[in-house]
Design an enzyme around this catalytic site. Structure first.
Site, PDB file in Angstrom:
ATOM      1  NE  ARG A 291      25.871 -40.246  80.635  1.00  0.00           N
ATOM      2  CZ  ARG A 291      27.130 -40.216  81.061  1.00  0.00           C
ATOM      3  NH1 ARG A 291      27.585 -39.168  81.688  1.00  0.00           N
ATOM      4  NH2 ARG A 291      27.942 -41.217  80.845  1.00  0.00           N
TER       5      ARG A 291
ATOM      6  NE  ARG B 253      25.488 -38.959  74.017  1.00  0.00           N
ATOM      7  CZ  ARG B 253      26.805 -38.755  74.028  1.00  0.00           C
ATOM      8  NH1 ARG B 253      27.427 -38.351  72.924  1.00  0.00           N
ATOM      9  NH2 ARG B 253      27.502 -38.957  75.131  1.00  0.00           N
TER      10      ARG B 253
ATOM     11  NE  ARG C 249      22.190 -33.687  70.504  1.00  0.00           N
ATOM     12  CZ  ARG C 249      23.327 -33.726  71.175  1.00  0.00           C
ATOM     13  NH1 ARG C 249      23.442 -34.531  72.199  1.00  0.00           N
ATOM     14  NH2 ARG C 249      24.347 -32.971  70.846  1.00  0.00           N
TER      15      ARG C 249
ATOM     16  CG  ASP D 232      24.922 -30.046  80.735  1.00  0.00           C
ATOM     17  OD1 ASP D 232      25.200 -31.158  80.243  1.00  0.00           O
ATOM     18  OD2 ASP D 232      25.785 -29.248  81.150  1.00  0.00           O
TER      19      ASP D 232
ATOM     20  CE1 TYR E 264      32.990 -30.563  81.955  1.00  0.00           C
ATOM     21  CE2 TYR E 264      32.197 -30.834  84.202  1.00  0.00           C
ATOM     22  CZ  TYR E 264      32.487 -31.366  82.959  1.00  0.00           C
ATOM     23  OH  TYR E 264      32.267 -32.702  82.712  1.00  0.00           O
TER      24      TYR E 264
END
Length: 367
Positions: free
Chosen positions: A29, A33, A42, A79, A155
């Protein structure tokens, strides 16, 4: 398509268990963020999927950490749930809640209707791979990736993240035949997806088995490991430039099963922070059939004072021990990484401290 010659091949050499002058480092990652520039991009994109599905934005954010830090590899910004989204499950990202599927699959009809998706639905990913590879201009290698068949299934059945995996484990134990059907479709879809990334320019590929560690012993081998191997066995061995493409498998919580993962058709095993690197090296990293090891500092170390970060880096490097240094043979090698993804609250200057410490200290280890 022609790509620029690679200027820094340290990461790829370590994947192949070849000698390097320092321990390569990249971070799970690493485009994310914790970087203010990522947040700005973003905001322009309007949403996470707006960011991930726009080739220019995906290229921009993939390169952002490389502008700040001398990392030894880039990883595609995307993703892990793009494949089930292409199967028609309706992926969305709710603020503060993470990914969610509008149409989870939990019964015979839903699972029976699943099929390997048309890869054209994921063209935005492959276009991003090619765009990023060109934009890197040979600076460092580009890693492509996917979630593992089991992690995707978690998921797809739960419909979102889970704390107890009740839905997916109920299906596993009550209808193992349906779970095997779901995992087989996922494995073939992931293999096709990674092959398309390789064709587009990915120079290494990684399978994130993020939830393999939630399984019981026995269930892990049957429902996770077997389908990860099904993916690996189908992957192209050479990339768009004709060079061989190493394969990385990371199973969070998988330290108990390193010997079971040893025969996997991959070159690198990723480790979380619960695993002692020296012991892992002795178990699976030595000998002609050994694996390169990737990991495994606790991401929360990055919240400590820079002096403590440097000390923790030293512990990880010393735990692995002196890497292979003979340029004429192969042997134990280490790729420095976090034991899982970087936190969004991480101070960027602490990442700079970590990367500098890995490079400097690992050079001293080889002296």
């Amino acid at each position: 398509m022609p790509f620029a010659p690679l200027k820094n091949d340290t990461f790829l050499r370590a994947c192949w268990r070849q000698a390097t002058d320092h321990t390569p480092v990249w971070l799970m990652r690493q485009a994310g963020r914790y970087l203010p520039e990522y947040l700005a991009t973003r905001a322009k994109a309007g949403s996470f999927m707006g960011l991930a599905t726009n080739v220019d934005y995906a290229t921009e954010v993939t390169l952002q950490p490389l502008e700040r830090f001398p990392l030894d590899a880039a990883i595609l910004f995307s993703d892990i749930l793009t494949v089930p989204d292409a199967m028609g499950l309706g992926l969305s990202f709710e603020a503060g809640e993470g990914p969610r599927f509008a149409r989870p699959v939990r019964d015979e009809a839903g699972i029976g209707a699943l099929a390997v998706p048309d890869m054209d639905k994921l063209r935005y990913v492959f276009d991003a791979v090619a765009s990023i590879r060109r934009a890197l201009d040979g600076r460092v290698p580009l890693i492509g990736f996917s979630g593992s068949p089991w992690t995707l299934a978690c998921y797809m059945v739960e419909g979102a993240g889970s704390s107890d995996y009740r839905q997916v484990k109920t299906l596993l134990y009550s209808r193992p035949d349906l779970m095997h059907r779901l995992l087989a479709v996922n494995a073939d879809a992931v293999a096709a997806y990674l092959n398309a990334q390789i064709d587009a320019g990915a120079q290494a590929v990684m399978v994130f088995d993020s939830w393999g560690g939630v399984l019981a012993d026995g269930a892990f081998q049957a429902f996770s490991l077997a389908y990860t191997q099904r993916v690996l066995s189908q992957l192209r061995r050479d990339g768009a430039d004709g060079r061989p493409v190493p394969r990385i498998v990371f199973t969070k919580g998988g330290g108990l099963w390193l010997e079971d993962m040893q025969p996997l058709a991959c070159e690198v095993l990723g480790l979380d922070w619960t695993v002692n690197l020296g012991q892992a090296r002795a178990r699976v990293g030595e000998g002609p059939g050994g694996k390169a090891l990737q990991g495994n500092i606790d991401p929360n170390v990055l919240f400590a004072h820079p002096r403590q970060i440097e000390e923790e880096v030293a512990k990880v490097l010393n735990s692995f021990g002196r890497p292979h240094t003979d340029p004429d043979s192969t042997g134990p090698t280490h790729i420095f990484n976090l034991g899982h993804g970087i936190s969004q609250f991480t101070p960027p200057e602490h990442v700079a401290t970590l990367v500098a410490a890995v490079h400097a200290q690992s050079r001293m280890l080889r002296a």
